[in-house]
Design a protein around this motif. Structure first.
Motif, short mmCIF file in Angstrom:
data_model
loop_
_atom_site.label_atom_id
_atom_site.label_comp_id
_atom_site.label_asym_id
_atom_site.label_seq_id
_atom_site.Cartn_x
_atom_site.Cartn_y
_atom_site.Cartn_z
N CYS A 1 -6.27 0.32 5.10
CA CYS A 1 -6.73 1.71 5.04
C CYS A 1 -7.64 1.99 3.85
CB CYS A 1 -5.53 2.65 5.02
SG CYS A 1 -4.63 2.68 3.46
N CYS B 1 -6.34 -1.83 -0.31
CA CYS B 1 -5.68 -2.14 0.95
C CYS B 1 -6.72 -2.52 2.00
CB CYS B 1 -4.86 -0.95 1.41
SG CYS B 1 -4.10 -1.19 3.03
N SER C 1 -7.04 2.17 0.78
CA SER C 1 -6.42 2.93 -0.31
C SER C 1 -6.38 2.08 -1.58
CB SER C 1 -5.00 3.33 0.08
OG SER C 1 -4.34 3.90 -1.04
N CYS D 1 -0.24 3.35 3.55
CA CYS D 1 0.08 2.88 4.91
C CYS D 1 1.21 1.85 4.93
CB CYS D 1 -1.17 2.32 5.59
SG CYS D 1 -1.66 0.67 5.05
N CYS E 1 0.84 -1.19 0.00
CA CYS E 1 0.00 0.00 0.00
C CYS E 1 0.88 1.25 0.00
CB CYS E 1 -0.91 -0.01 1.22
SG CYS E 1 -1.91 1.49 1.37
ZN ZN Z 1 -3.11 0.92 3.30
#
Ligand code: ZN
Length: 134
Positions: free
Chosen positions: A47, A44, A49, A33, A30
């Motif tokens: 988080c 992800c 993302s 993070c 990611c």
């Molecule tokens: Zn992440």
């Protein structure tokens, strides 16, 4: 001998197969993070993302668990050892284990990445770790 069905990479795992062709095991990371994930996925789980890049794996790990796989319709095919590997980066990876008889495989044994050419396709595999020279 059964023929290998070649991989059919898509947008989420093209990087993986490109790396394998160059004898690299690339892990998806990611961009926001830093969480590593395997197998590849678009989002992800830490988080949510959608941004990611890759990190080369060291190739070192240990056997988490394993099975001996017999081909369902080819009784003369050589059975394979299929292992779930705990990579030292903290993610798990499923691969064939080569260079060892099934009777000698143990959970938590040290293994290292290698590559095999099967039916013209490069595949990541693992084998018992060689002794460290001191
Ligand atoms: Zn992440």
């Amino acid at each position: 001998m059964p023929r290998l069905i070649p991989p059919a990479p898509g947008p989420d795992d093209q990087y993986f197969w490109d790396g394998v062709r160059e004898h690299k095991l690339l892990l998806q990371r990611c961009s926001d993070c830093g969480l590593l994930r395997q197998p590849p996925s678009p989002m992800c789980q830490g988080c949510h993302s959608l941004s990611w890049d890759t990190q080369p794996a060291s190739g070192r790990g240990t056997v988490h668990c394993w099975i001996v796989s017999h081909h369902p319709t080819e009784p003369d095919a050589v059975p394979r050892i299929v292992a779930l590997i705990d990579l030292e980066e903290g993610v798990r990876f499923v691969a064939n284990l080569s260079g060892i008889e099934a009777e000698r495989v143990r959970n938590e044994m040290s293994v290292e990445l290698c590559f095999a050419e099967i039916d013209g396709v490069t595949l990541p595999q693992f084998a018992p770790a060689r002794e460290e020279s001191s």
